[in-house]
Design a protein around this motif. Structure first.
Motif, mmCIF file in Angstrom:
data_model
loop_
_atom_site.group_PDB
_atom_site.id
_atom_site.type_symbol
_atom_site.label_atom_id
_atom_site.label_comp_id
_atom_site.label_asym_id
_atom_site.label_seq_id
_atom_site.Cartn_x
_atom_site.Cartn_y
_atom_site.Cartn_z
ATOM 1 N N GLU A 1 20.522 12.113 -0.038
ATOM 2 C CA GLU A 1 21.304 13.339 -0.135
ATOM 3 C C GLU A 1 20.427 14.596 -0.093
ATOM 4 O O GLU A 1 20.888 15.697 -0.376
ATOM 5 C CB GLU A 1 22.131 13.302 -1.424
ATOM 6 C CG GLU A 1 23.164 12.189 -1.408
ATOM 7 C CD GLU A 1 23.757 11.874 -2.773
ATOM 8 O OE1 GLU A 1 23.334 12.476 -3.781
ATOM 9 O OE2 GLU A 1 24.641 11.021 -2.812
ATOM 10 N N GLY A 2 19.152 14.410 0.219
ATOM 11 C CA GLY A 2 18.256 15.551 0.379
ATOM 12 C C GLY A 2 17.576 16.031 -0.891
ATOM 13 O O GLY A 2 16.980 17.104 -0.889
ATOM 14 N N VAL A 3 17.648 15.237 -1.953
ATOM 15 C CA VAL A 3 16.970 15.607 -3.202
ATOM 16 C C VAL A 3 15.688 14.781 -3.301
ATOM 17 O O VAL A 3 15.743 13.562 -3.416
ATOM 18 C CB VAL A 3 17.866 15.340 -4.441
ATOM 19 C CG1 VAL A 3 17.104 15.640 -5.727
ATOM 20 C CG2 VAL A 3 19.151 16.148 -4.360
ATOM 21 N N PRO A 4 14.530 15.425 -3.248
ATOM 22 C CA PRO A 4 13.280 14.674 -3.343
ATOM 23 C C PRO A 4 13.121 14.071 -4.745
ATOM 24 O O PRO A 4 13.428 14.716 -5.737
ATOM 25 C CB PRO A 4 12.204 15.717 -3.066
ATOM 26 C CG PRO A 4 12.839 17.032 -3.309
ATOM 27 C CD PRO A 4 14.317 16.866 -3.134
ATOM 28 N N THR A 5 12.659 12.838 -4.798
ATOM 29 C CA THR A 5 12.465 12.144 -6.076
ATOM 30 C C THR A 5 11.033 11.628 -6.161
ATOM 31 O O THR A 5 10.246 11.790 -5.228
ATOM 32 C CB THR A 5 13.437 10.956 -6.219
ATOM 33 O OG1 THR A 5 13.060 9.944 -5.270
ATOM 34 C CG2 THR A 5 14.889 11.374 -6.006
ATOM 35 N N LEU A 6 10.733 10.937 -7.253
ATOM 36 C CA LEU A 6 9.414 10.328 -7.383
ATOM 37 C C LEU A 6 9.193 9.244 -6.338
ATOM 38 O O LEU A 6 8.054 8.908 -6.035
ATOM 39 C CB LEU A 6 9.223 9.734 -8.781
ATOM 40 C CG LEU A 6 9.078 10.706 -9.937
ATOM 41 C CD1 LEU A 6 8.664 9.956 -11.202
ATOM 42 C CD2 LEU A 6 8.107 11.815 -9.655
ATOM 43 N N ALA A 7 10.277 8.711 -5.778
ATOM 44 C CA ALA A 7 10.144 7.656 -4.764
ATOM 45 C C ALA A 7 9.288 8.116 -3.592
ATOM 46 O O ALA A 7 8.484 7.348 -3.076
ATOM 47 C CB ALA A 7 11.517 7.217 -4.267
ATOM 48 N N GLY B 1 3.116 9.235 -1.475
ATOM 49 C CA GLY B 1 3.082 7.986 -0.723
ATOM 50 C C GLY B 1 3.744 6.818 -1.411
ATOM 51 O O GLY B 1 3.286 5.688 -1.288
ATOM 52 N N ASN B 2 4.803 7.067 -2.140
ATOM 53 C CA ASN B 2 5.590 6.000 -2.751
ATOM 54 C C ASN B 2 4.802 5.212 -3.805
ATOM 55 O O ASN B 2 5.019 4.024 -3.991
ATOM 56 C CB ASN B 2 6.124 5.062 -1.662
ATOM 57 C CG ASN B 2 7.443 4.447 -2.046
ATOM 58 O OD1 ASN B 2 8.098 4.876 -2.990
ATOM 59 N ND2 ASN B 2 7.839 3.432 -1.310
ATOM 60 N N ARG B 3 3.890 5.866 -4.516
ATOM 61 C CA ARG B 3 3.065 5.179 -5.514
ATOM 62 C C ARG B 3 3.724 5.095 -6.885
ATOM 63 O O ARG B 3 3.316 4.291 -7.712
ATOM 64 C CB ARG B 3 1.730 5.897 -5.659
ATOM 65 C CG ARG B 3 0.879 5.785 -4.433
ATOM 66 C CD ARG B 3 -0.435 6.489 -4.626
ATOM 67 N NE ARG B 3 -1.199 6.418 -3.399
ATOM 68 C CZ ARG B 3 -2.103 7.286 -3.059
ATOM 69 N NH1 ARG B 3 -2.391 8.288 -3.852
ATOM 70 N NH2 ARG B 3 -2.756 7.163 -1.931
ATOM 71 N N HIS B 4 4.699 5.955 -7.137
ATOM 72 C CA HIS B 4 5.319 5.986 -8.464
ATOM 73 C C HIS B 4 6.279 4.821 -8.658
ATOM 74 O O HIS B 4 6.899 4.348 -7.716
ATOM 75 C CB HIS B 4 6.091 7.296 -8.660
ATOM 76 C CG HIS B 4 5.207 8.474 -8.855
ATOM 77 N ND1 HIS B 4 4.667 8.804 -10.072
ATOM 78 C CD2 HIS B 4 4.759 9.398 -7.979
ATOM 79 C CE1 HIS B 4 3.923 9.892 -9.941
ATOM 80 N NE2 HIS B 4 3.956 10.270 -8.680
ATOM 81 N N ARG B 5 6.391 4.411 -9.895
ATOM 82 C CA ARG B 5 7.426 3.461 -10.275
ATOM 83 C C ARG B 5 8.114 4.030 -11.507
ATOM 84 O O ARG B 5 7.536 4.844 -12.232
ATOM 85 C CB ARG B 5 6.842 2.079 -10.523
ATOM 86 C CG ARG B 5 5.834 2.003 -11.642
ATOM 87 C CD ARG B 5 5.089 0.698 -11.660
ATOM 88 N NE ARG B 5 5.799 -0.316 -12.408
ATOM 89 C CZ ARG B 5 5.246 -1.442 -12.828
ATOM 90 N NH1 ARG B 5 3.995 -1.701 -12.560
ATOM 91 N NH2 ARG B 5 5.942 -2.310 -13.500
ATOM 92 N N PRO B 6 9.369 3.646 -11.748
ATOM 93 C CA PRO B 6 10.064 4.174 -12.927
ATOM 94 C C PRO B 6 9.265 3.888 -14.200
ATOM 95 O O PRO B 6 8.757 2.782 -14.397
ATOM 96 C CB PRO B 6 11.389 3.409 -12.911
ATOM 97 C CG PRO B 6 11.623 3.119 -11.457
ATOM 98 C CD PRO B 6 10.240 2.808 -10.930
#
Length: 178
Positions: free
Chosen positions: A27-33, A37-42
């Motif tokens: 939906e166009g909202v940037p997250t930690l995902a 480079g997709n290094r974050h995890r919850p």
């Protein structure tokens, strides 16, 4: 740069938060995902600083146990100044006691952390986004509320500094300090 002591969540809670991240990203909202480079995890951060020496943190916390499978309950959404959106963790006696014990050991070892993560100031939370566009904040908060309440169990911990490629496990095998 930010380094943190991160508490990781069980598989089901991790899956639900990653699903929330994907939904918001679509939906166009940037997250930690998509950050770094997709290094974050919850996760829930117990402490943060510009830099943390993972080996010094590990030495300071050796022998400290959070108890078997520390439970968490995320029951509300919130935001910090700067467009940071998060799921709020209800503070329990057990969580606050563990947090306090971690900070006592860090202080005794001379490890400095940011003031707003110290006992009495810390707001336990799981970050969803660090830069929600202002016009999308209300929608993003509503999307977060759709996944709540969310029950989780802490299953691991690490010193993480994703910008510097550090992921140092504190609770078991250390496959890498990237």
């Amino acid at each position: 740069m930010v380094a943190a002591i991160e508490l990781y969540l069980d598989v089901d809670a991790t899956r639900r938060i990653r699903t929330l991240w994907r939904s918001l990203e679509a939906e166009g909202v940037p997250t930690l995902a998509g950050l770094l480079g997709n290094r974050h995890r919850p996760h829930v951060s117990l402490a943060a600083a510009h830099r943390l020496d993972p080996h010094a943190v590990e030495a300071a916390l050796t022998g400290l146990e959070a108890g078997p499978a520390l439970p968490l309950s995320m029951d509300f959404a919130g935001q910090f100044v700067g467009r940071v959106l998060w799921l709020g963790v209800t503070p329990t006696e057990e969580l606050l006691a563990h947090h306090r014990a971690v900070h006592e050991r860090l202080a005794a070892a001379g490890i400095e952390v940011w003031e707003h993560y110290r006992p009495g100031r810390w707001v336990p939370h799981c970050t969803v986004s660090m830069r929600v566009p202002n016009p999308q904040m209300a929608h993003a908060v509503r999307r977060c509320l759709e996944v709540l309440p969310l029950r989780a169990t802490i299953t691991g911990a690490a010193v993480a500094d994703h910008a510097n490629d550090i992921d140092h496990r504190l609770d078991g095998p250390r496959p890498r300090d990237r």
